[in-house]
Each structure stands twice: as structure tokens, then as C-alpha cells.
Design an enzyme around this catalytic site. Structure first.
Site, mmCIF file in Angstrom:
data_model
loop_
_atom_site.group_PDB
_atom_site.id
_atom_site.type_symbol
_atom_site.label_atom_id
_atom_site.label_comp_id
_atom_site.label_asym_id
_atom_site.label_seq_id
_atom_site.Cartn_x
_atom_site.Cartn_y
_atom_site.Cartn_z
ATOM 1 N N LYS A 140 17.706 7.384 5.714
ATOM 2 C CA LYS A 140 16.500 7.861 6.411
ATOM 3 C C LYS A 140 16.879 8.672 7.641
ATOM 4 O O LYS A 140 16.261 9.686 7.950
ATOM 5 C CB LYS A 140 15.614 6.678 6.853
ATOM 6 C CG LYS A 140 14.977 5.937 5.712
ATOM 7 C CD LYS A 140 13.871 6.746 5.063
ATOM 8 C CE LYS A 140 13.310 5.969 3.893
ATOM 9 N NZ LYS A 140 12.638 6.754 2.905
ATOM 10 N N LYS B 219 9.492 9.218 -6.098
ATOM 11 C CA LYS B 219 8.258 9.930 -5.776
ATOM 12 C C LYS B 219 8.492 11.017 -4.751
ATOM 13 O O LYS B 219 7.785 12.004 -4.701
ATOM 14 C CB LYS B 219 7.186 8.997 -5.191
ATOM 15 C CG LYS B 219 7.308 7.574 -5.632
ATOM 16 C CD LYS B 219 6.280 6.666 -5.011
ATOM 17 C CE LYS B 219 6.935 5.321 -4.715
ATOM 18 N NZ LYS B 219 6.317 4.188 -5.311
ATOM 19 N N LYS C 106 18.284 10.262 -9.184
ATOM 20 C CA LYS C 106 17.354 9.144 -9.236
ATOM 21 C C LYS C 106 15.914 9.641 -9.351
ATOM 22 O O LYS C 106 15.514 10.546 -8.620
ATOM 23 C CB LYS C 106 17.513 8.313 -7.959
ATOM 24 C CG LYS C 106 16.646 7.076 -7.950
ATOM 25 C CD LYS C 106 16.706 6.363 -6.612
ATOM 26 C CE LYS C 106 15.344 5.807 -6.277
ATOM 27 N NZ LYS C 106 15.211 5.289 -4.948
HETATM 28 P P1 TYM Z 1 9.685 1.376 -4.229
HETATM 29 O O1 TYM Z 1 8.219 1.453 -4.045
HETATM 30 O O2 TYM Z 1 10.532 2.508 -3.777
HETATM 31 O O3 TYM Z 1 9.993 1.130 -5.761
HETATM 32 C C1 TYM Z 1 9.365 0.083 -6.459
HETATM 33 C C2 TYM Z 1 10.302 -0.502 -7.475
HETATM 34 O O4 TYM Z 1 10.724 0.503 -8.389
HETATM 35 C C3 TYM Z 1 12.143 0.535 -8.440
HETATM 36 N N1 TYM Z 1 12.593 1.921 -8.641
HETATM 37 C C4 TYM Z 1 13.483 2.272 -9.585
HETATM 38 N N2 TYM Z 1 14.144 1.542 -10.493
HETATM 39 C C5 TYM Z 1 14.979 2.203 -11.322
HETATM 40 N N3 TYM Z 1 15.173 3.560 -11.291
HETATM 41 C C6 TYM Z 1 14.512 4.322 -10.385
HETATM 42 N N4 TYM Z 1 14.678 5.638 -10.371
HETATM 43 C C7 TYM Z 1 13.624 3.676 -9.472
HETATM 44 N N5 TYM Z 1 12.826 4.117 -8.458
HETATM 45 C C8 TYM Z 1 12.203 3.012 -7.966
HETATM 46 C C9 TYM Z 1 12.607 -0.002 -7.111
HETATM 47 O O5 TYM Z 1 13.914 -0.506 -7.209
HETATM 48 C C10 TYM Z 1 11.587 -1.078 -6.857
HETATM 49 O O6 TYM Z 1 11.940 -2.249 -7.544
HETATM 50 N N6 TYM Z 1 11.138 -1.778 -0.739
HETATM 51 C C11 TYM Z 1 10.530 -1.703 -2.043
HETATM 52 C C12 TYM Z 1 9.161 -2.344 -2.119
HETATM 53 C C13 TYM Z 1 9.158 -3.753 -1.671
HETATM 54 C C14 TYM Z 1 9.658 -4.861 -2.384
HETATM 55 C C15 TYM Z 1 9.457 -5.987 -1.534
HETATM 56 C C16 TYM Z 1 10.245 -5.020 -3.641
HETATM 57 C C17 TYM Z 1 8.711 -4.196 -0.474
HETATM 58 N N7 TYM Z 1 8.881 -5.556 -0.380
HETATM 59 C C18 TYM Z 1 9.842 -7.261 -1.940
HETATM 60 C C19 TYM Z 1 10.601 -6.294 -4.036
HETATM 61 C C20 TYM Z 1 10.414 -7.399 -3.177
HETATM 62 C C21 TYM Z 1 10.390 -0.246 -2.375
HETATM 63 O O7 TYM Z 1 10.361 0.599 -1.533
HETATM 64 O O8 TYM Z 1 10.243 0.004 -3.673
#
Ligand code: TYM
Length: 331
Positions: free
Chosen positions: A111, A197, A194
Site C-alpha cells: 500500500k 478488483k 492476480k
Molecule cells: P478481499 O475482499 O480482497 O478478497 C476476498 C477473498 O477473496 C480472495 N481473493 C482471491 N483468491 C484467489 N485468487 C485471487 N485472485 C483472489 N482475489 C481475492 C481473498 O484471498 C479473500 O479470501 N482482508 C480480506 C477481507 C477480510 C477477511 C477478514 C477475510 C476482512 N476480515 C477475516 C477473512 C477473514 C480482503 O481484503 O479480502
């Protein structure tokens, strides 16, 4: 029965990476476990969304979770800010989270590189808020993609540290989990590695994408000039396309194109056409459900209310016990 918790930030529509990283097979999962699925709207504030965007995105992700088949009767589906106990646990955990370890976190360093104009304290303490999400329900398993592995490691550290400090075994150590498979990283279509969004136009296939949009995005996916000798090692962009195909297409389709590549006969155009159609078969029924569900405000209201009640029953109990353990006791 084990407690499973999974979260997604509402910063845009869900894409295939989110689905295969955090949701795959959860339909079966929710029959066998105590499952919590939530929308991480506190987390999304680090990017300063407008109130209108925030609200629309939460609604969209709620509709998308339901369209994927999540059953709000079997699981607890809730919005993070409807469980304010999370915020108090976050505060308590922050007292034992050290600046050094937070600064060393890979996602924080990224970041700093990507958005030097907005390095807020919420970004630094993002892993503590995530640990609070997980520990508030004393979760055992956390379905995530590979990109969240380090955050899970930090959640374990915070759980262990709390237990040690207060001489208790109150919190289980949560494990990153992908429904019995290795953690996955679904690649994007622009060669950047990867699917995400915020990675720019054309990189991600969203669950809400119409068939034509999917065809266009896949046909524009980056490839290379093609192999010139049998068995040639694949370039990263082509490797990405194959790994997407390994998730989305039938095994014999994958094997067919793999063979075509290995004997230098591959036509990437044909491969992409096939991949696009296989993605559409998967996405189209979900897209239609998203449209249906997001038009039904009364249903969404009912689901959110039920989720908030169930989440508060679980989270409220944990917080009460944590306060007791820490020494916040009644006179
Ligand atoms: P976020 O919103 O970026 O993504 C949500 C979930 O999708 C998975 N993910 C992927 N998995 C495989 N390949 C990809 N290209 C890919 N892009 C996204 C992420 O690994 C995630 O599982 N910090 C987290 C949200 C969060 C969370 C939590 C998750 C907040 N508190 C507690 C689990 C437990 C996040 O930003 O995910």
C-alpha cells in the site's frame, strides 16, 4: 463442530478470484460447520468510499453471496458494521499488536508503494481488525486465497499472544483454509498475476458480467507469440491462462490445449474461445440470480437483520468473556 468464517471487502463486484479463493464448496461446508460469512465494510473505509458507493457495494456483495448459494438460514451472513463488538475487540487486540510487525506486513508495504498519498492508521492495523473478525467468533477455519496467508499468520500470533498474556486457552488458532485444497491465487487476464478488483479494466471476470463482456475480456487476455519448440516452458501470461482454464474448464479440455501447446500447434484464439464459453456456463446462472436478488430489497433487509442478530449473539458472548478475562469486571 468447527467454526468457519470468511469475509470479503465490499469495494466492487465479486470476481472469480473471490469465488475460488473464499467461497468454493461452501454450500457443502455450511451443512457440516458453524459458518459465518460477512461483508467487511469497516475494512473498506481505508479507501474512503462515498456513503452512496459504500451502501451500493454492500448491497451488491450481499446479493452476490446469496446468488452463489449461501443459505442465510444455515449460515450466519452479516455485515461487519452490524457487529460493533468487532470494533471493541479490535481496540483490545491493538494493545498487543506491535508497530514493527504491522509495518513489516507485505500488504501494508505494498500500500505504501501503491498509494503513498493515503497511508492511514486503518491500513497499518488492518491485520488486527481482520484478527478481530476471526476471533470474535472463535473461528477455527478461514477460507481465503493465497494473498491472505500472512494476515492469517498474524491472526494466529494475536490469538496466541492473548492466550499467553492472560494464561488461558480461550482463542483457537485460526487456520487459513481452501475447502481441502491448497490456497489458490486465481490469475488476472492482463498478465499482472492476480485477479483483483483494483487491478484495472479487463483484468477481472466478475460474477455479474454478462456473456458478451466475458467473451470480450477473455479474447483480449494477454498471451505471447506462441511456442517454437516442443515442450517449451510457458511464458507467465500463458501460464496464467492455463491456470484459469484448469479451474474453469473440464480436465480433458485442459489436457487437449496443454498437448496442443506442447507440440506447438496451439491457437490461443481457440483456447480463449473455449475458456470464455466455460466461464459463461459457470457465471451466467449466478449473474441471473444476482439480478433477481438485488431487486428484492425486502428480502435483503430480512437477511441482513437475521444475520446481524445471529452474529451479535455469537460475538456478544465472546466479547463479554474477553472483557472478563482482561479484568473489566463488575463491582
Ligand atoms: P478481499 O475482499 O480482497 O478478497 C476476498 C477473498 O477473496 C480472495 N481473493 C482471491 N483468491 C484467489 N485468487 C485471487 N485472485 C483472489 N482475489 C481475492 C481473498 O484471498 C479473500 O479470501 N482482508 C480480506 C477481507 C477480510 C477477511 C477478514 C477475510 C476482512 N476480515 C477475516 C477473512 C477473514 C480482503 O481484503 O479480502
Amino acid at each position: 463442530m468447527e467454526t468457519v468464517l470468511s469475509g470479503i471487502r465490499p469495494t466492487g463486484n465479486l470476481h472469480l478470484g473471490n469465488y475460488f479463493g473464499a467461497l468454493r464448496n461452501f454450500v457443502k461446508m455450511q451443512d457440516e460447520n458453524n459458518c459465518f460469512f460477512f461483508i467487511a465494510d469497516y475494512h473498506s473505509l481505508t479507501t474512503h468510499p462515498t456513503p452512496e458507493d459504500l451502501h451500493a457495494n454492500v448491497k451488491q456483495v450481499l446479493s452476490e453471496y446469496l446468488a452463489c448459494g449461501l443459505d442465510p438460514e444455515k449460515s450466519t451472513l452479516y455485515i461487519q458494521s452490524d457487529l460493533p463488538e468487532t470494533a471493541e475487540l479490535y481496540l483490545l487486540l491493538n494493545m498487543n499488536a506491535y508497530i514493527g510487525e504491522l509495518e513489516r506486513c507485505t500488504s501494508f508495504k505494498e500500500k505504501i508503494r501503491k498509494q503513498p498519498e493515503n497511508i492511514n492508521a486503518g491500513l497499518l492495523t488492518y491485520p488486527t481488525l481482520m484478527a478481530a473478525d476471526i476471533l470474535i467468533h472463535k473461528s477455527h477455519k478461514v477460507p481465503v486465497g493465497k494473498d491472505q496467508e500472512q494476515h492469517l499468520e498474524m491472526s494466529r500470533t494475536f490469538a496466541r499472544r492473548f492466550n499467553r498474556l492472560y494464561k488461558t486457552d480461550y482463542f483457537p488458532e485460526p487456520q487459513a483454509y481452501n475447502f481441502g485444497n491448497d490456497l489458490v491465487k486465481i490469475p488476472g487476464l492482463d498478465g499482472s498475476g492476480k485477479m483483483g478488483k483494483s487491478e484495472g479494466e479487463g483484468n477481472a471476470i466478475f460474477l455479474a458480467d454478462a456473456p458478451d463482456v466475458i467473451r470480450k475480456k477473455v479474447m483480449r487476455a494477454v498471451t505471447d507469440a506462441g511456442p517454437t519448440e516442443p515442450g517449451q516452458i510457458k511464458s507467465e501470461t500463458v501460464e496464467n491462462l492455463f491456470s484459469l482454464m484448469s479451474v474453469m474448464s473440464a480436465p480433458d479440455t485442459f489436457t487437449y490445449f496443454e498437448e496442443q501447446y506442447n507440440n506447438c500447434k496451439i491457437r490461443y484464439g481457440d483456447m480463449k474461445k473455449q475458456l470464455a464459453e466455460d466461464i459463461i456456463v459457470f457465471v451466467e446462472p449466478i449473474r441471473q440470480k444476482i439480478e433477481e436478488i438485488s431487486a428484492d430489497n425486502a428480502y435483503l433487509h430480512k437477511v441482513a437483520k437475521m444475520g446481524s442478530e445471529k452474529a451479535r449473539a455469537s460475538g456478544g458472548k465472546t466479547l463479554k468473556e474477553v472483557r472478563e478475562i482482561i479484568g473489566f469486571r463488575k463491582f
